[in-house]
Design a protein around this motif. Sequence first.
Motif, short mmCIF file in Angstrom:
data_model
loop_
_atom_site.label_atom_id
_atom_site.label_comp_id
_atom_site.label_asym_id
_atom_site.label_seq_id
_atom_site.Cartn_x
_atom_site.Cartn_y
_atom_site.Cartn_z
N LEU A 148 0.83 -1.20 0.00
CA LEU A 148 0.00 0.00 0.00
C LEU A 148 0.86 1.26 0.00
N ALA A 149 1.93 1.24 0.76
CA ALA A 149 2.81 2.42 0.82
C ALA A 149 3.54 2.62 -0.50
N GLU A 150 3.95 1.55 -1.16
CA GLU A 150 4.59 1.69 -2.48
C GLU A 150 3.63 2.33 -3.48
N TYR A 151 2.38 1.89 -3.45
CA TYR A 151 1.36 2.45 -4.33
C TYR A 151 1.15 3.94 -4.01
N ALA A 152 1.00 4.26 -2.74
CA ALA A 152 0.77 5.64 -2.34
C ALA A 152 1.97 6.51 -2.69
N LEU A 153 3.18 5.99 -2.53
CA LEU A 153 4.37 6.76 -2.85
C LEU A 153 4.44 7.06 -4.34
N ALA A 154 4.06 6.08 -5.17
CA ALA A 154 4.05 6.33 -6.62
C ALA A 154 3.09 7.46 -6.96
N TRP A 155 1.94 7.47 -6.32
CA TRP A 155 0.99 8.55 -6.56
C TRP A 155 1.47 9.87 -5.99
N ALA A 156 2.10 9.84 -4.84
CA ALA A 156 2.62 11.07 -4.24
C ALA A 156 3.67 11.71 -5.15
N ARG A 157 4.54 10.90 -5.69
CA ARG A 157 5.57 11.44 -6.59
C ARG A 157 4.97 11.97 -7.87
N ARG A 158 3.88 11.36 -8.30
CA ARG A 158 3.20 11.82 -9.51
C ARG A 158 2.44 13.12 -9.27
N ALA A 159 1.78 13.21 -8.12
CA ALA A 159 0.88 14.34 -7.87
C ALA A 159 1.55 15.51 -7.16
N LEU A 160 2.66 15.25 -6.47
CA LEU A 160 3.27 16.29 -5.63
C LEU A 160 4.78 16.30 -5.87
N ALA A 161 5.19 17.05 -6.87
CA ALA A 161 6.61 17.13 -7.19
C ALA A 161 7.39 17.75 -6.03
N ALA A 162 8.66 17.38 -5.95
CA ALA A 162 9.50 17.87 -4.85
C ALA A 162 9.59 19.39 -4.85
N VAL A 174 10.67 17.84 0.96
CA VAL A 174 11.03 16.43 1.08
C VAL A 174 12.14 16.29 2.12
N GLN A 175 11.99 15.32 3.01
CA GLN A 175 12.94 15.11 4.09
C GLN A 175 13.93 13.99 3.75
N PRO A 176 15.11 14.03 4.34
CA PRO A 176 16.07 12.95 4.09
C PRO A 176 15.58 11.63 4.68
N VAL A 177 15.95 10.56 4.02
CA VAL A 177 15.57 9.22 4.50
C VAL A 177 16.65 8.24 4.05
N ALA A 178 16.89 7.22 4.84
CA ALA A 178 17.91 6.23 4.50
C ALA A 178 17.57 5.51 3.20
N GLU A 179 18.59 5.15 2.43
CA GLU A 179 18.37 4.47 1.16
C GLU A 179 17.61 3.17 1.33
N ASP A 180 17.82 2.49 2.46
CA ASP A 180 17.17 1.20 2.67
C ASP A 180 15.89 1.33 3.51
N ALA A 181 15.36 2.55 3.62
CA ALA A 181 14.15 2.76 4.42
C ALA A 181 12.97 2.05 3.78
N GLY A 182 12.03 1.66 4.62
CA GLY A 182 10.81 1.02 4.13
C GLY A 182 9.93 2.01 3.38
N ALA A 183 8.91 1.48 2.72
CA ALA A 183 8.05 2.30 1.87
C ALA A 183 7.31 3.37 2.67
N TYR A 184 6.89 3.05 3.88
CA TYR A 184 6.16 4.04 4.67
C TYR A 184 7.05 5.21 5.06
N ASP A 185 8.28 4.92 5.44
CA ASP A 185 9.20 6.01 5.78
C ASP A 185 9.52 6.85 4.55
#
Length: 199
Positions: A148-162, A174-185
């Motif tokens: 669900l978070a992967e899906y939401a992230l795809a839409w967030a990137r589409r609808a809300l540019a950095a 956009v906040q920093p996040v670790a490269e190996d962070a989970g989809a929700y983070d």
Amino acid sequence: MNSEITTADPRPLYRRAAAQVARLIAAATEGRLGDPTPCEEFDVRGLLAHLVAGARAGAALGERNRDVTLAPPAGVPDGAWAKEYEEAAAHLLAVWSDDALLERPVRVPWGEMPGGAYLASGCVLETVAHTWDLSRALGDPFPLDEELAEYALAWARRALAADRRGEGVPFGPVQPVAEDAGAYDRLAAWLGRPVGQAG
């Protein structure tokens, strides 16, 4: 961007997202309702009211094709939030069960779009983002559905540019996040949440 993610029928995903956040709402004991959340605008009680209002507004938009103000529900007893949310989400799903609504244009504050795109961005994305907020506020009581978070992230990137942040946009940079962070983070960071912040 994965086209399968952004073209998928959002209704089954909303059903999953609503069931997941309903489980969290049920875990929000009355003693936690005043606790802060990573969404600085809301404490836990305010976030529950926002989730109920959002589901009701989504149903009303499907019924009347008219944007509905996100008015917080009044007079909800503290022990009744789970029931209120489940009823609102079930009503939204019932309204949007008509396939034709997915293609019908709807008008929302951020523009006009097909109904399916509204469900994906205005309902699934919104629900999943606030799932992270609520989960953090409650101490992450159970693992969340990463798909669900992967899906939401795809839409967030589409609808809300950095670069679309600032005045009039209800999301911070956009906040920093670790490269190996989970989809929700990664989703939370994209929406401007400090990922290291706990409730």
